[in-house]
Design an enzyme around this catalytic site. Structure first.
Site, mmCIF file in Angstrom:
data_model
loop_
_atom_site.group_PDB
_atom_site.id
_atom_site.type_symbol
_atom_site.label_atom_id
_atom_site.label_comp_id
_atom_site.label_asym_id
_atom_site.label_seq_id
_atom_site.Cartn_x
_atom_site.Cartn_y
_atom_site.Cartn_z
ATOM 1 N N PRO A 89 0.806 -1.220 0.000
ATOM 2 C CA PRO A 89 0.000 0.000 0.000
ATOM 3 C C PRO A 89 0.842 1.274 0.000
ATOM 4 C CG PRO A 89 -0.862 -1.565 1.595
ATOM 5 C CD PRO A 89 0.456 -2.114 1.116
ATOM 6 N N GLU A 116 2.045 -9.657 7.979
ATOM 7 C CA GLU A 116 2.154 -8.225 8.245
ATOM 8 C C GLU A 116 3.035 -7.529 7.223
ATOM 9 O OE1 GLU A 116 1.058 -4.819 10.275
ATOM 10 O OE2 GLU A 116 0.290 -6.871 10.410
ATOM 11 N N ARG A 154 -2.213 -7.979 -22.036
ATOM 12 C CA ARG A 154 -3.164 -7.556 -23.067
ATOM 13 C C ARG A 154 -2.554 -6.532 -24.028
ATOM 14 N NH1 ARG A 154 -6.350 -3.261 -22.303
ATOM 15 N NH2 ARG A 154 -8.215 -4.365 -22.995
ATOM 16 N N ASP A 168 -8.540 2.308 -24.900
ATOM 17 C CA ASP A 168 -8.865 2.021 -23.508
ATOM 18 C C ASP A 168 -8.809 3.282 -22.656
ATOM 19 O OD1 ASP A 168 -9.199 -0.657 -23.934
ATOM 20 O OD2 ASP A 168 -7.182 -1.214 -23.286
#
Length: 251
Positions: A89, A116, A154, A168
């Site tokens: 994160p 953790e 892709r 896209d």
């Protein structure tokens, strides 16, 4: 292109490689190999984690099994530098620009943490890039690794019809507009719905302009910061700017 995935759960990775249109990439241009740190432990319990110094909740992945795993990967990949990507994160937000950069490169090692987290000393010594999917926490790095693999696969030649990914969302800095298919008219919950007339006109210039304006309007409503960035970078045409100026809100 080669991706080596360090994970305690290789069984989470394998199914993704054989389903959907991206399997074309994994059958050819994109090689994927999984590596378990448990295979590089030196104790009978195959231990890969321990309690954190200083106390606190959770367990921390140990340096030594991960270090041996990365060394084994380096030997298998052969000479030459390679990126080691850690999913966390606290990392850089994954975006289409980074995906395009990675899609044009030789691949990377994808380090999937669990518990953790990973002992910071391993991160400091071996990780070259930290990536986050967004402002939320997952149980491990496998889902972000799969998201990155899918996004990169892709973009490989022969996976999609060539113009598809060029339209896209985020490819030109904007969100992509709406799409419609058959039938031309239908009823949803008692309300008649129809395909916009311009899409039925066969006039390619009008259709292209409508699609561009839909993309601009949608991006302005939902992600105005993307419009502001496109304006600042000079990526918008005079026609784009005139259309935006006529909208209720312009960044």
């Amino acid at each position: 292109m080669r991706f080596d995935i360090v994970t305690l759960f290789p069984e989470l990775i394998a199914p993704h490689l054989v389903h959907g249109i991206t399997r074309r990439a994994f059958e050819g241009a994109v090689q994927v190999q999984t590596w378990s740190p448990r295979d590089h432990t030196d104790d009978a319990y195959r231990r890969v984690d321990d309690r954190p110094y200083g106390g606190g909740a959770g367990m921390v992945m140990l340096v030594e099994p991960l270090l041996r795993t990365l060394d084994a990967i380096a030997a298998a990949r052969g000479p030459g530098p390679h990126a080691v990507i850690h999913f966390t994160p606290t990392g850089r937000r994954l975006d289409q620009a980074l995906v395009q950069q990675l899609a044009a490169g030789p691949g990377a090692v994808l380090l999937c943490g669990r518990y953790e987290g990973i002992d910071q000393r391993l991160i400091d010594a071996r990780v070259t890039l930290e990536i986050s999917l967004g402002d939320f926490v997952l149980s491990g790095g496998e889902l972000p690794a799969l998201a990155l693999l899918d996004a990169v696969a892709r973009l490989q030649p022969g996976v999609l019809t060539e113009p598809s990914h060029q339209c896209d969302s985020f490819s030109d800095g904007l969100l992509e507009g709406p799409h419609y298919s058959r039938p031309e008219r239908l009823s949803i919950d008692g309300v008649e719905q129809a395909v916009p007339d311009v899409l039925m006109s066969g006039h390619h210039a009008d259709i292209a302009r409508w699609r561009r304006e839909q993309a601009l309007a949608l991006t302005l409503r939902r992600r105005p910061e993307l419009v502001a960035a496109a304006l600042a970078a000079g990526r918008l045409s005079k026609a784009d700017e005139r259309f935006l100026a006529a909208q209720p809100t312009v960044p």
